[in-house]
Design a protein around this motif. Structure first.
Motif, PDB file in Angstrom:
ATOM      1  N   LEU A 236       0.824  -1.209   0.000  1.00  0.00           N
ATOM      2  CA  LEU A 236       0.000   0.000   0.000  1.00  0.00           C
ATOM      3  C   LEU A 236       0.860   1.263   0.000  1.00  0.00           C
ATOM      4  CD1 LEU A 236      -2.793  -1.161   2.460  1.00  0.00           C
ATOM      5  CD2 LEU A 236      -3.120  -0.453   0.076  1.00  0.00           C
ATOM      6  N   SER A 237       2.047   1.148   0.580  1.00  0.00           N
ATOM      7  CA  SER A 237       2.954   2.305   0.585  1.00  0.00           C
ATOM      8  C   SER A 237       3.362   2.681  -0.834  1.00  0.00           C
ATOM      9  CB  SER A 237       4.209   1.975   1.412  1.00  0.00           C
ATOM     10  OG  SER A 237       5.148   3.027   1.344  1.00  0.00           O
ATOM     11  N   GLN A 238       3.506   1.651  -1.682  1.00  0.00           N
ATOM     12  CA  GLN A 238       3.890   1.897  -3.073  1.00  0.00           C
ATOM     13  C   GLN A 238       2.717   2.412  -3.905  1.00  0.00           C
ATOM     14  OE1 GLN A 238       7.062   1.604  -4.189  1.00  0.00           O
ATOM     15  NE2 GLN A 238       7.634   1.108  -2.065  1.00  0.00           N
ATOM     16  N   LYS A 239       1.503   2.075  -3.479  1.00  0.00           N
ATOM     17  CA  LYS A 239       0.330   2.405  -4.296  1.00  0.00           C
ATOM     18  C   LYS A 239      -0.489   3.555  -3.739  1.00  0.00           C
ATOM     19  CE  LYS A 239       0.055  -2.379  -5.874  1.00  0.00           C
ATOM     20  NZ  LYS A 239      -0.754  -3.640  -5.901  1.00  0.00           N
ATOM     21  N   SER A 240      -0.070   4.096  -2.594  1.00  0.00           N
ATOM     22  CA  SER A 240      -0.817   5.212  -1.994  1.00  0.00           C
ATOM     23  C   SER A 240       0.144   6.357  -1.697  1.00  0.00           C
ATOM     24  CB  SER A 240      -1.510   4.756  -0.693  1.00  0.00           C
ATOM     25  OG  SER A 240      -2.311   3.612  -0.907  1.00  0.00           O
ATOM     26  N   PRO A 241       0.430   7.183  -2.685  1.00  0.00           N
ATOM     27  CA  PRO A 241       1.413   8.275  -2.510  1.00  0.00           C
ATOM     28  C   PRO A 241       1.094   9.186  -1.333  1.00  0.00           C
ATOM     29  CG  PRO A 241       0.817   8.014  -4.816  1.00  0.00           C
ATOM     30  CD  PRO A 241      -0.126   7.148  -4.041  1.00  0.00           C
ATOM     31  N   GLU A 242      -0.192   9.435  -1.133  1.00  0.00           N
ATOM     32  CA  GLU A 242      -0.568  10.361  -0.061  1.00  0.00           C
ATOM     33  C   GLU A 242      -0.343   9.760   1.340  1.00  0.00           C
ATOM     34  OE1 GLU A 242      -4.082   7.804  -0.997  1.00  0.00           O
ATOM     35  OE2 GLU A 242      -2.505   8.848  -2.119  1.00  0.00           O
ATOM     36  N   LEU A 243      -0.230   8.435   1.427  1.00  0.00           N
ATOM     37  CA  LEU A 243       0.013   7.767   2.721  1.00  0.00           C
ATOM     38  C   LEU A 243       1.284   6.912   2.684  1.00  0.00           C
ATOM     39  CD1 LEU A 243      -3.640   6.576   3.515  1.00  0.00           C
ATOM     40  CD2 LEU A 243      -2.372   8.404   4.666  1.00  0.00           C
ATOM     41  N   GLN A 244       2.151   7.219   1.751  1.00  0.00           N
ATOM     42  CA  GLN A 244       3.350   6.401   1.548  1.00  0.00           C
ATOM     43  C   GLN A 244       4.198   6.325   2.811  1.00  0.00           C
ATOM     44  OE1 GLN A 244       5.926   7.800  -1.582  1.00  0.00           O
ATOM     45  NE2 GLN A 244       7.103   5.905  -1.617  1.00  0.00           N
ATOM     46  N   GLU A 245       4.408   7.473   3.470  1.00  0.00           N
ATOM     47  CA  GLU A 245       5.250   7.485   4.667  1.00  0.00           C
ATOM     48  C   GLU A 245       4.630   6.680   5.806  1.00  0.00           C
ATOM     49  OE1 GLU A 245       7.255  10.680   7.810  1.00  0.00           O
ATOM     50  OE2 GLU A 245       6.159  11.388   6.036  1.00  0.00           O
ATOM     51  N   GLU A 246       3.313   6.889   6.043  1.00  0.00           N
ATOM     52  CA  GLU A 246       2.634   6.204   7.147  1.00  0.00           C
ATOM     53  C   GLU A 246       2.626   4.687   6.938  1.00  0.00           C
ATOM     54  OE1 GLU A 246       1.627   8.833   5.611  1.00  0.00           O
ATOM     55  OE2 GLU A 246       1.061  10.380   7.064  1.00  0.00           O
ATOM     56  N   PHE A 247       2.270   4.268   5.708  1.00  0.00           N
ATOM     57  CA  PHE A 247       2.297   2.831   5.420  1.00  0.00           C
ATOM     58  C   PHE A 247       3.728   2.297   5.496  1.00  0.00           C
ATOM     59  CE2 PHE A 247      -1.922   3.130   3.105  1.00  0.00           C
ATOM     60  CZ  PHE A 247      -2.574   2.249   3.962  1.00  0.00           C
ATOM     61  N   GLY A 248       4.676   3.109   5.104  1.00  0.00           N
ATOM     62  CA  GLY A 248       6.073   2.685   5.067  1.00  0.00           C
ATOM     63  C   GLY A 248       6.634   2.388   6.447  1.00  0.00           C
TER      64      GLY A 248
END
Length: 260
Positions: free
Chosen positions: A90-102
């Motif tokens: 999801l971090s790769q597919k959700s730019p707006e939440l990339q950091e949080e998912f990461g």
């Protein structure tokens, strides 16, 4: 050479003295259970034997619970691994939440790694307790069973000799008495040897149990404490201290699961 009267009397009477051991022991066992027969008792040794059986039951309970812990914790680690993969995707597919998912993916990855390290320690604990209970203790209890059988045989032949000794002393009885005395002595020697064997094994077992459990309880405490404190370095150091090697990368399941 036996007198003629004795030789002539060795027919039917000797058949009674050569009565099968099983029959004599069955008679002795029934007499003991109904309180009619006497049995040889070594209070100190029998107390130690009963303590061993009780200890084995308690250690079997610990072993069962430790195995349940490894199974449950393995499932937890697998779930953390899957969750970490989902967060990373999801971090790769959700730019707006990339950091949080990461960072959630990284956290689950670290938890998974520490979990596998803890499983290595718990598996070593389980393996060692299993050896102690199902090999070392069981070996001693096998000797105990042999001792208890020898005790029953000894008392059976002792009772047989005592009954003959209280009977009339004719030529026939004297011959049977000689045979009974010889059989009694043979079973007495066997009983005393096994009694000594059991005493020695119980002594060595107790020493081995203390040595093994001192090491394993220290391992279990240090590994669990380090894991739940989030101290990865201390957790890894604990495994090195006890020379525990983790499963090889790429294996589907930890080696400990194969033994369950």
């Amino acid at each position: 050479t036996k007198p003629a009267s004795c030789l002539a009397a060795t027919g039917a009477p000797l058949r009674a003295s050569s009565q099968p051991v099983l029959s004599k022991c069955t008679k002795q066992l029934i007499s003991e259970r109904f309180g009619r027969g006497s049995r040889t008792v070594d209070l100190e040794l029998e107390t130690q034997i009963e303590l061993l059986r009780e200890t084995k039951r308690k250690y079997e309970c610990v072993l069962q619970l430790a195995r349940a812990l490894t199974n449950h914790f393995y499932s937890l680690v697998q779930t953390q691994h899957a969750l970490g993969d989902a967060f990373a995707d999801l971090s790769q597919k959700s730019p707006e939440l990339q950091e949080e998912f990461g960072y959630n993916a990284e956290t689950q990855k670290l938890l998974c790694k520490n979990g596998e390290t803890l499983l290595g320690a718990v598996n070593f604990f389980v393996s060692s307790i299993n050896t102690l209970v199902n090999k070392t203790m069981e070996d001693t209890l096998m000797t105990v069973k042999q001792y208890e059988t020898a005790r029953l045989e000894y008392d059976a032949y002792r009772t047989d000799l005592e009954e003959l000794s209280m009977g009339p002393r004719d030529a026939s009885t004297l011959c049977r008495l000689d045979a009974a005395q010889s059989q009694f002595q043979s079973h007495k020697d066997k009983y005393e040897k096994l009694r000594a064997d059991v005493a020695i094994k119980l002594k060595f077992l107790e020493e081995n149990k203390i040595k093994v459990m001192h090491k394993q309880l220290l391992l279990f405490h240090n590994a669990i404490s380090a894991y739940f404190a989030g101290n990865q370095q201390q957790l890894e150091q604990t495994l090195k201290q006890f020379n525990i090697k983790l499963k090889t990368p790429g294996a589907e399941k930890p080696s400990w699961l194969e033994e369950q």
